[in-house]
Design a protein around this motif. Structure first.
Motif, PDB file in Angstrom:
ATOM      1  N   SER A  33     -19.961 -30.286  44.982  1.00 46.33           N
ATOM      2  CA  SER A  33     -18.705 -30.270  45.725  1.00 46.33           C
ATOM      3  C   SER A  33     -17.593 -29.661  44.886  1.00 46.33           C
ATOM      4  CB  SER A  33     -18.317 -31.695  46.113  1.00 46.33           C
ATOM      5  OG  SER A  33     -18.011 -32.463  44.955  1.00 46.33           O
ATOM      6  N   SER A  34     -16.520 -29.255  45.539  1.00 47.47           N
ATOM      7  CA  SER A  34     -15.383 -28.667  44.837  1.00 47.47           C
ATOM      8  C   SER A  34     -14.744 -29.672  43.881  1.00 47.47           C
ATOM      9  CB  SER A  34     -14.349 -28.181  45.854  1.00 47.47           C
ATOM     10  OG  SER A  34     -13.202 -27.672  45.198  1.00 47.47           O
ATOM     11  N   GLY A  35     -14.687 -30.941  44.298  1.00 45.97           N
ATOM     12  CA  GLY A  35     -14.118 -31.973  43.440  1.00 45.97           C
ATOM     13  C   GLY A  35     -14.919 -32.168  42.169  1.00 45.97           C
ATOM     14  N   TYR A  36     -16.241 -32.155  42.294  1.00 46.77           N
ATOM     15  CA  TYR A  36     -17.116 -32.300  41.128  1.00 46.77           C
ATOM     16  C   TYR A  36     -16.932 -31.124  40.171  1.00 46.77           C
ATOM     17  CZ  TYR A  36     -21.431 -32.294  38.375  1.00 46.77           C
ATOM     18  OH  TYR A  36     -22.337 -32.264  37.346  1.00 46.77           O
ATOM     19  N   LYS A  37     -16.877 -29.905  40.719  1.00 48.08           N
ATOM     20  CA  LYS A  37     -16.699 -28.723  39.884  1.00 48.08           C
ATOM     21  C   LYS A  37     -15.378 -28.775  39.130  1.00 48.08           C
ATOM     22  CE  LYS A  37     -19.464 -25.677  42.830  1.00 48.08           C
ATOM     23  NZ  LYS A  37     -19.468 -24.472  43.699  1.00 48.08           N
ATOM     24  N   ARG A  38     -14.323 -29.181  39.832  1.00 48.46           N
ATOM     25  CA  ARG A  38     -13.006 -29.273  39.200  1.00 48.46           C
ATOM     26  C   ARG A  38     -13.004 -30.322  38.088  1.00 48.46           C
ATOM     27  NH1 ARG A  38     -10.486 -30.068  43.397  1.00 48.46           N
ATOM     28  NH2 ARG A  38     -10.357 -32.344  43.376  1.00 48.46           N
ATOM     29  N   LYS A  39     -13.622 -31.463  38.347  1.00 46.68           N
ATOM     30  CA  LYS A  39     -13.669 -32.545  37.360  1.00 46.68           C
ATOM     31  C   LYS A  39     -14.448 -32.120  36.124  1.00 46.68           C
ATOM     32  CE  LYS A  39     -15.235 -37.312  36.745  1.00 46.68           C
ATOM     33  NZ  LYS A  39     -15.924 -38.477  37.394  1.00 46.68           N
ATOM     34  N   MET A  40     -15.595 -31.481  36.304  1.00 44.12           N
ATOM     35  CA  MET A  40     -16.421 -31.064  35.164  1.00 44.12           C
ATOM     36  C   MET A  40     -15.710 -30.005  34.324  1.00 44.12           C
ATOM     37  SD  MET A  40     -19.125 -32.905  35.128  1.00 44.12           S
ATOM     38  CE  MET A  40     -18.020 -34.209  35.696  1.00 44.12           C
ATOM     39  N   ALA A  41     -15.054 -29.050  34.993  1.00 44.95           N
ATOM     40  CA  ALA A  41     -14.355 -27.988  34.258  1.00 44.95           C
ATOM     41  C   ALA A  41     -13.197 -28.569  33.452  1.00 44.95           C
ATOM     42  CB  ALA A  41     -13.843 -26.930  35.226  1.00 44.95           C
ATOM     43  N   CYS A  42     -12.411 -29.441  34.073  1.00 44.66           N
ATOM     44  CA  CYS A  42     -11.257 -30.040  33.402  1.00 44.66           C
ATOM     45  C   CYS A  42     -11.691 -30.900  32.221  1.00 44.66           C
ATOM     46  CB  CYS A  42     -10.462 -30.868  34.400  1.00 44.66           C
ATOM     47  SG  CYS A  42      -8.966 -31.598  33.707  1.00 44.66           S
ATOM     48  N   LYS A  43     -12.678 -31.748  32.445  1.00 38.70           N
ATOM     49  CA  LYS A  43     -13.150 -32.646  31.388  1.00 38.70           C
ATOM     50  C   LYS A  43     -13.774 -31.870  30.230  1.00 38.70           C
ATOM     51  CE  LYS A  43     -15.982 -36.803  30.781  1.00 38.70           C
ATOM     52  NZ  LYS A  43     -16.910 -37.750  31.444  1.00 38.70           N
ATOM     53  N   ALA A  44     -14.536 -30.823  30.553  1.00 41.00           N
ATOM     54  CA  ALA A  44     -15.186 -30.029  29.508  1.00 41.00           C
ATOM     55  C   ALA A  44     -14.169 -29.335  28.620  1.00 41.00           C
ATOM     56  CB  ALA A  44     -16.115 -28.993  30.148  1.00 41.00           C
ATOM     57  N   VAL A  45     -13.129 -28.775  29.222  1.00 36.82           N
ATOM     58  CA  VAL A  45     -12.100 -28.074  28.456  1.00 36.82           C
ATOM     59  C   VAL A  45     -11.320 -29.041  27.572  1.00 36.82           C
ATOM     60  CG1 VAL A  45      -9.907 -26.860  28.679  1.00 36.82           C
ATOM     61  CG2 VAL A  45     -11.869 -26.107  30.014  1.00 36.82           C
ATOM     62  N   ILE A  46     -10.982 -30.216  28.095  1.00 29.90           N
ATOM     63  CA  ILE A  46     -10.249 -31.208  27.300  1.00 29.90           C
ATOM     64  C   ILE A  46     -11.089 -31.687  26.118  1.00 29.90           C
ATOM     65  CG2 ILE A  46      -9.303 -33.547  27.319  1.00 29.90           C
ATOM     66  CD1 ILE A  46      -8.413 -33.028  30.207  1.00 29.90           C
ATOM     67  N   LEU A  47     -12.357 -31.992  26.370  1.00 32.17           N
ATOM     68  CA  LEU A  47     -13.239 -32.456  25.298  1.00 32.17           C
ATOM     69  C   LEU A  47     -13.444 -31.368  24.243  1.00 32.17           C
ATOM     70  CD1 LEU A  47     -15.925 -34.392  27.369  1.00 32.17           C
ATOM     71  CD2 LEU A  47     -14.237 -35.372  25.805  1.00 32.17           C
ATOM     72  N   ALA A  48     -13.631 -30.133  24.688  1.00 30.99           N
ATOM     73  CA  ALA A  48     -13.794 -29.019  23.749  1.00 30.99           C
ATOM     74  C   ALA A  48     -12.541 -28.851  22.895  1.00 30.99           C
ATOM     75  CB  ALA A  48     -14.096 -27.731  24.511  1.00 30.99           C
ATOM     76  N   GLY A  49     -11.365 -28.988  23.519  1.00 34.61           N
ATOM     77  CA  GLY A  49     -10.118 -28.884  22.769  1.00 34.61           C
ATOM     78  C   GLY A  49     -10.000 -29.950  21.706  1.00 34.61           C
ATOM     79  N   LEU A  50     -10.375 -31.186  22.044  1.00 32.81           N
ATOM     80  CA  LEU A  50     -10.326 -32.272  21.069  1.00 32.81           C
ATOM     81  C   LEU A  50     -11.274 -32.002  19.903  1.00 32.81           C
ATOM     82  CD1 LEU A  50     -10.214 -35.387  23.438  1.00 32.81           C
ATOM     83  CD2 LEU A  50      -8.358 -34.480  22.025  1.00 32.81           C
ATOM     84  N   ILE A  51     -12.476 -31.534  20.213  1.00 26.74           N
ATOM     85  CA  ILE A  51     -13.454 -31.219  19.164  1.00 26.74           C
ATOM     86  C   ILE A  51     -12.906 -30.153  18.224  1.00 26.74           C
ATOM     87  CG2 ILE A  51     -15.724 -30.202  18.704  1.00 26.74           C
ATOM     88  CD1 ILE A  51     -16.666 -31.465  21.355  1.00 26.74           C
ATOM     89  N   LEU A  52     -12.336 -29.106  18.786  1.00 20.87           N
ATOM     90  CA  LEU A  52     -11.842 -27.986  17.982  1.00 20.87           C
ATOM     91  C   LEU A  52     -10.651 -28.388  17.117  1.00 20.87           C
ATOM     92  CD1 LEU A  52     -12.135 -25.255  20.754  1.00 20.87           C
ATOM     93  CD2 LEU A  52     -13.468 -25.324  18.638  1.00 20.87           C
ATOM     94  N   VAL A  53      -9.712 -29.140  17.673  1.00 18.60           N
ATOM     95  CA  VAL A  53      -8.530 -29.540  16.905  1.00 18.60           C
ATOM     96  C   VAL A  53      -8.913 -30.490  15.781  1.00 18.60           C
ATOM     97  CG1 VAL A  53      -6.336 -30.790  17.006  1.00 18.60           C
ATOM     98  CG2 VAL A  53      -6.915 -29.160  18.802  1.00 18.60           C
ATOM     99  N   VAL A  54      -9.767 -31.470  16.089  1.00 17.36           N
ATOM    100  CA  VAL A  54     -10.205 -32.411  15.044  1.00 17.36           C
ATOM    101  C   VAL A  54     -10.936 -31.673  13.936  1.00 17.36           C
ATOM    102  CG1 VAL A  54     -11.791 -34.321  14.564  1.00 17.36           C
ATOM    103  CG2 VAL A  54     -10.296 -34.419  16.557  1.00 17.36           C
ATOM    104  N   PHE A  55     -11.792 -30.715  14.297  1.00 18.89           N
ATOM    105  CA  PHE A  55     -12.530 -29.960  13.285  1.00 18.89           C
ATOM    106  C   PHE A  55     -11.586 -29.115  12.440  1.00 18.89           C
ATOM    107  CE2 PHE A  55     -15.440 -26.660  11.686  1.00 18.89           C
ATOM    108  CZ  PHE A  55     -16.451 -27.470  11.181  1.00 18.89           C
ATOM    109  N   ALA A  56     -10.549 -28.566  13.075  1.00 17.74           N
ATOM    110  CA  ALA A  56      -9.568 -27.776  12.322  1.00 17.74           C
ATOM    111  C   ALA A  56      -8.816 -28.647  11.322  1.00 17.74           C
ATOM    112  CB  ALA A  56      -8.584 -27.118  13.290  1.00 17.74           C
ATOM    113  N   LEU A  57      -8.571 -29.903  11.683  1.00 13.45           N
ATOM    114  CA  LEU A  57      -7.808 -30.805  10.822  1.00 13.45           C
ATOM    115  C   LEU A  57      -8.636 -31.351   9.663  1.00 13.45           C
ATOM    116  CD1 LEU A  57      -5.824 -32.801  13.542  1.00 13.45           C
ATOM    117  CD2 LEU A  57      -4.878 -31.156  11.903  1.00 13.45           C
TER     118      LEU A  57
END
Length: 210
Positions: A33-57
């Motif tokens: 569904s469109s809702g599932y796609k939106r949720k997965m994309a949003c969550k994946a980007v946020i989690l990836a951002g956290l991983i990258l920032v923590v690794f940079a620090l």
């Protein structure tokens, strides 16, 4: 300050490959569904951002604790990025961003694909982590430039999210062949950057006398 940020944007965008991520995202969310796609994309980007920032620090401190110099990491990181670039040029599935058959079976059984494989290894994969550490390794004393680069990371992730949300339109415009052409072109750029990392690492490890 602008020049290194632009250079980092190009480099990080090429490594994350958001355009080439679109066909993978389309396959993983086919029939959902469109809702599932939106949720997965949003969550994946946020989690990836956290991983990258923590690794940079903490990535630099982690290397120091293991007695690994930033120049040694430059050489290894450059070689790894070069292999990823070759995969992009020849349109092969990179080991840094692919999954095993067992992992693929696990993905099909899971409802949440945001952490694996979207956030890792597709977005915040080894290539992206290596790039973050290679570029930010010498920026401990330059807080403004460091956080400027973190904003660049956020910008690339926002672009990645937008492209995932526009997957049907992007696939209609590019198709698989178009995505492969883009992958080849960006692979050439990444290969040149990877070679430069190796050169800088060798030069730094040899010191002034080298």
């Amino acid at each position: 300050m602008i020049e290194p940020l632009i250079k980092f944007f190009v480099m990080f965008f090429v490594v994350v490959e958001p355009i080439s991520l679109v066909p993978m995202y389309a396959a993983l969310t086919e029939g959902a569904s469109s809702g599932y796609k939106r949720k997965m994309a949003c969550k994946a980007v946020i989690l990836a951002g956290l991983i990258l920032v923590v690794f940079a620090l903490i990535g630099g401190a982690l290397l120091d604790s293991m007695g690994i110099s930033i120049d040694a990491f430059r050489i290894f990181g450059g070689l790894m990025l070069f292999l990823i670039a070759l995969d992009m040029v020849y349109v092969r599935h990179s080991g840094a961003r692919s999954t095993t058959s067992t992992e693929e079976a696990e993905v099909k059984q899971r409802e949440d694909i945001s952490v694996f494989p979207l956030a890792f290894p597709f977005i915040a994969g080894p290539g992206a982590l290596a790039t973050i550490l290679l570029v930010t390794g010498d920026l401990a004393r330059t807080a403004m430039l460091f956080w400027g680069m973190m904003l660049v990371v956020v910008l690339v992730l926002v672009i990645t999210y937008v492209l995932m949300r526009l997957t049907p339109k992007v696939m209609r415009v590019l198709g698989v062949t178009g995505a492969n052409v883009v992958s080849r072109l960006t692979g050439v750029i990444l290969g040149a950057l990877a070679v430069q990392f190796v050169i800088d690492g060798v030069r730094g490890s040899l010191g002034p006398s080298g």
